[in-house]
Design an enzyme around this catalytic site. Structure first.
Site, PDB file in Angstrom:
ATOM      1  N   LYS A   1      48.531 135.037  88.535  1.00 43.23           N
ATOM      2  CA  LYS A   1      48.940 134.280  89.737  1.00 43.23           C
ATOM      3  C   LYS A   1      48.208 134.786  90.969  1.00 43.23           C
ATOM      4  O   LYS A   1      47.774 134.001  91.794  1.00 43.23           O
ATOM      5  CB  LYS A   1      50.442 134.421  89.991  1.00 43.23           C
ATOM      6  CG  LYS A   1      51.266 134.748  88.774  1.00 43.23           C
ATOM      7  CD  LYS A   1      51.837 133.545  88.113  1.00 43.23           C
ATOM      8  CE  LYS A   1      52.454 133.931  86.782  1.00 43.23           C
ATOM      9  NZ  LYS A   1      53.118 132.860  86.126  1.00 43.23           N
TER      10      LYS A   1
ATOM     11  N   ASP B   1      58.139 144.827  85.099  1.00 45.93           N
ATOM     12  CA  ASP B   1      57.177 143.738  84.865  1.00 45.93           C
ATOM     13  C   ASP B   1      56.870 143.054  86.195  1.00 45.93           C
ATOM     14  O   ASP B   1      57.720 142.351  86.746  1.00 45.93           O
ATOM     15  CB  ASP B   1      57.767 142.735  83.871  1.00 45.93           C
ATOM     16  CG  ASP B   1      56.787 141.600  83.596  1.00 45.93           C
ATOM     17  OD1 ASP B   1      55.565 141.844  83.652  1.00 45.93           O
ATOM     18  OD2 ASP B   1      57.240 140.464  83.331  1.00 45.93           O
TER      19      ASP B   1
ATOM     20  N   TRP C   1      62.923 135.755  82.555  1.00 43.05           N
ATOM     21  CA  TRP C   1      61.850 134.909  82.016  1.00 43.05           C
ATOM     22  C   TRP C   1      62.052 134.859  80.499  1.00 43.05           C
ATOM     23  O   TRP C   1      62.130 135.919  79.860  1.00 43.05           O
ATOM     24  CB  TRP C   1      60.505 135.551  82.379  1.00 43.05           C
ATOM     25  CG  TRP C   1      59.290 134.832  81.892  1.00 43.05           C
ATOM     26  CD1 TRP C   1      59.001 133.508  82.027  1.00 43.05           C
ATOM     27  CD2 TRP C   1      58.178 135.424  81.204  1.00 43.05           C
ATOM     28  NE1 TRP C   1      57.767 133.243  81.484  1.00 43.05           N
ATOM     29  CE2 TRP C   1      57.241 134.393  80.967  1.00 43.05           C
ATOM     30  CE3 TRP C   1      57.867 136.714  80.782  1.00 43.05           C
ATOM     31  CZ2 TRP C   1      56.021 134.621  80.322  1.00 43.05           C
ATOM     32  CZ3 TRP C   1      56.660 136.941  80.143  1.00 43.05           C
ATOM     33  CH2 TRP C   1      55.756 135.901  79.917  1.00 43.05           C
TER      34      TRP C   1
HETATM   35  N1  KET Z   1      56.034 138.253  83.566  1.00 43.08           N
HETATM   36  C1  KET Z   1      56.693 137.347  84.312  1.00 43.08           C
HETATM   37  C2  KET Z   1      57.911 137.760  85.046  1.00 43.08           C
HETATM   38  C3  KET Z   1      56.225 136.024  84.353  1.00 43.08           C
HETATM   39  O1  KET Z   1      56.881 135.156  85.101  1.00 43.08           O
HETATM   40  C4  KET Z   1      55.069 135.664  83.637  1.00 43.08           C
HETATM   41  C5  KET Z   1      54.598 134.277  83.618  1.00 43.08           C
HETATM   42  C6  KET Z   1      54.414 136.677  82.914  1.00 43.08           C
HETATM   43  C7  KET Z   1      54.923 137.942  82.892  1.00 43.08           C
HETATM   44  C8  KET Z   1      53.177 136.390  82.118  1.00 43.08           C
HETATM   45  O2  KET Z   1      52.029 136.445  82.852  1.00 43.08           O
HETATM   46  P1  KET Z   1      50.613 136.129  82.166  1.00 43.08           P
HETATM   47  O3  KET Z   1      49.663 136.964  82.924  1.00 43.08           O
HETATM   48  O4  KET Z   1      50.387 134.683  82.329  1.00 43.08           O
HETATM   49  O5  KET Z   1      50.721 136.523  80.740  1.00 43.08           O
HETATM   50  N2  KET Z   1      55.355 133.319  83.937  1.00 43.08           N
HETATM   51  C9  KET Z   1      55.012 131.896  84.077  1.00 43.08           C
HETATM   52  C10 KET Z   1      54.129 131.334  83.027  1.00 43.08           C
HETATM   53  C11 KET Z   1      54.644 131.416  81.634  1.00 43.08           C
HETATM   54  O6  KET Z   1      55.787 131.105  81.349  1.00 43.08           O
HETATM   55  O7  KET Z   1      53.827 131.829  80.772  1.00 43.08           O
HETATM   56  C12 KET Z   1      56.314 131.121  84.232  1.00 43.08           C
HETATM   57  O8  KET Z   1      57.390 131.728  84.221  1.00 43.08           O
HETATM   58  O9  KET Z   1      56.252 129.897  84.414  1.00 43.08           O
END
Ligand code: KET
Length: 397
Positions: free
Chosen positions: A246, A211, A130
Site C-alpha cells: 500500500k 503486522d 483481517w
Molecule cells: N496485513 C494486513 C493487516 C492487511 O490488511 C493486508 C492486506 C496484508 C497484511 C497483506 O499485505 P500484502 O503485502 O498484500 O500481502 N490487506 C488487503 C488486501 C488483501 O486482503 O489481500 C485487504 O484487507 O483488503
C-alpha cells in the site's frame, strides 16, 4: 481421484474484485479490497517509483537470483522504518530480517517458523481481524483463537475486557497485533493504552507479532510504529511483518518483510538462518524487481523524503474523503451519529452495515464493500463520494 476435494469458494475480499470487474454498470464503485486509488479512480504509480524504475531500466539490468533473505539494502530499509535508523537493537545486531512476498508472505514465514520451533504455542488474533490472518496461521498448523477487541457500541476498544483476557493467557502465546490502522475496524489503541497492553504482554510472557501494512496512513511513519518500538524498548522478543504494497502502491510486486527482534546477536543469527531455510524450501528466494525498487528509494535520502510525502498525500486524501462522507450523511440523517468515519484511521471504515445492507448496496447501487461492513475509504473520490453517501443514506433510512 479428486472427488473428495472440497471446493474453495474464494476469498471474501479478493473475490469481490472479480465480481466488481464483471459488473457492467459504469457508475459502479469499488470499496472492497484495501487498495488506494487516486482522485481519478486510478491506481497510482508513485513518482519515486517512476524515477527508480526509469533508472533501473536504462540500461536493463541482469536478473540473478537474490539471496534467500533478499537484498541487504531492502532488509536494512525495513529495519530502519520499523525501529528508527539508530535504534539500539540495530546497533546491537539483534534483529533478524528477511524480505518476503508481501505482508502475507511475512506472516506465513513467521507462522511457519514459530510452528516449527514452538509447536505448542497458541495464536490469538483480534475480534475481528483481517480474515487472512486466521487462514495464514491455520495454514501453518495453528489453532487460532480470538481476543476481545472491537466494541461496536462505543466504536472503540473493549479495553478492560481485553486486559483481563490477556492476563489469563498461557506464557508463550502469540498475540497478533495491528500497530496502526487496524483492519477492518480502523480503531487503534492510544499510546497510553498500548503502554498498558504491552506491559501485560511482557509480564505474562506473551509473544507479540505485529503486522504493519499501513505505516504512514495513520499519523506519520514514526508515530505509526509506536507500538513496535515500545515493545522492543521493553525488552521483548517481537515478530514484525511489514508490507510496502500500500505505501508504495506496489501491490503486485509482493514487497514485504519479516523482522524478529531477538535478545542477542547470537539469537538473531540463529533465527536469520532458520528464516532463510523456511524460505528456501518454500520458494527459494524473493523476486528482484520490487526489491530493487524499494531498496533504491529507501536508501536515497531525497527519494525517501519524496516517498514519505507521497504516502502522506494519500493519507490526507483518505481523511478528506472521510470528512466528506460524514458531512453528507450527517446532513441527510441528522439524528444519526456518523462521527465514526473521522474517528477511524487508515484505509478502512467499519460501517456497522449488516450483510443484507452491504448486499443491497451491491445489487441496487453497484457499490462493492466487504460483507462484514468494511468500506475501503481509499476507493472514494470527488466523482463518487456523494453517490456513495446518498446510497448509504437510502439504505439506512
Ligand atoms: N496485513 C494486513 C493487516 C492487511 O490488511 C493486508 C492486506 C496484508 C497484511 C497483506 O499485505 P500484502 O503485502 O498484500 O500481502 N490487506 C488487503 C488486501 C488483501 O486482503 O489481500 C485487504 O484487507 O483488503
Amino acid at each position: 481421484m479428486f472427488q473428495h476435494i472440497e471446493f474453495y469458494p474464494g476469498d471474501p475480499i479478493l473475490g469481490l474484485m472479480d465480481k466488481y470487474k464483471a459488473d457492467p454498470r459504469s457508475h459502479k464503485v469499488n470499496l472492497g479490497v484495501g487498495v488506494y486509488y487516486d482522485d481519478d479512480g486510478n491506481l497510482p504509480v508513485l513518482e519515486c517509483v517512476k524515477t527508480v524504475e526509469t533508472r533501473l531500466a536504462n540500461p536493463p539490468q541482469p536478473r540473478p537470483y537474490l539471496p534467500m533473505d533478499g537484498l541487504e539494502g531492502y532488509r536494512k530499509a525495513c529495519q530502519h522504518l520499523l525501529l528508527g535508523r539508530d535504534h539500539p537493537a540495530l546497533q546491537q545486531n539483534r534483529v533478524a530480517t528477511v524480505a518476503s512476498l508481501g505482508g502475507s508472505g511475512a506472516l506465513r514465514v513467521g507462522a511457519d517458523f514459530i510452528h516449527q520451533w514452538f509447536p505448542k504455542a497458541k495464536v490469538y488474533v483480534s475480534d475481528p481481524t483481517w480474515g487472512n490472518h486466521i487462514s495464514i496461521f491455520a495454514g501453518a498448523g495453528f489453532e487460532v483463537h480470538t481476543y476481545p477487541y472491537y466494541d461496536a457500541e462505543t466504536i472503540g476498544i473493549k479495553f478492560d475486557e481485553l486486559k483481563t483476557f490477556l492476563q489469563q493467557l498461557d506464557a508463550g502465546s502469540v498475540i497478533l497485533l495491528h500497530p496502526c490502522c487496524h483492519n477492518p475496524t480502523g480503531i487503534d489503541p492510544t499510546h497510553s493504552q498500548w503502554d498498558e497492553l504491552l506491559d501485560i504482554i511482557k509480564t505474562r510472557q506473551l509473544i507479540p507479532f505485529m503486522d504493519i501494512a499501513y505505516q504512514g496512513f495513520g499519523d506519520d511513519m514514526d508515530t505509526d510504529a509506536y507500538a513496535i518500538r515500545r515493545a522492543v524498548d521493553l525488552g521483548m522478543t517481537v515478530f514484525i511483518s511489514n508490507s510496502f504494497s500500500k505505501s508504495l502502491s506496489l501491490y503486485g510486486e509482493r514487497v514485504g518483510g519479516l523482522s524478529v527482534v531477538c535478545q542477542t546477536e547470537e539469537e538473531a543469527r540463529l533465527v536469520q538462518s532458520q528464516l532463510k531455510f523456511t524460505i528456501r524450501r518454500m520458494y527459494s528466494n524473493p523476486p528482484s524487481h520490487g526489491g530493487h525498487v524499494v531498496s533504491n528509494i529507501m536508501n536515497d535520502e531525497s527519494l525517501f523524503q519524496q516517498w514519505q510525502q507521497e504516502v502522506y498525500a494519500m493519507r490526507d486524501r483518505i481523511r478528506s474523503m472521510r470528512q466528506q462522507l460524514q458531512a453528507v450523511l450527517s446532513e441527510k440523517i441528522p439524528d444519526r451519529d456518523f462521527s465514526y468515519f473521522t474517528k477511524q484511521r487508515g484505509m478502512f471504515s467499519f460501517t456497522g452495515l449488516t450483510p443484507a445492507q452491504v448486499n443491497r448496496l451491491q445489487t441496487e447501487f453497484g457499490i462493492y464493500m466487504v460483507e462484514n461492513g468494511r468500506m475501503c475509504i481509499a476507493g472514494l473520490n470527488q466523482g463518487n463520494v456523494d453517490y456513495v453517501a446518498n446510497a448509504m443514506a437510502e439504505i439506512l433510512q
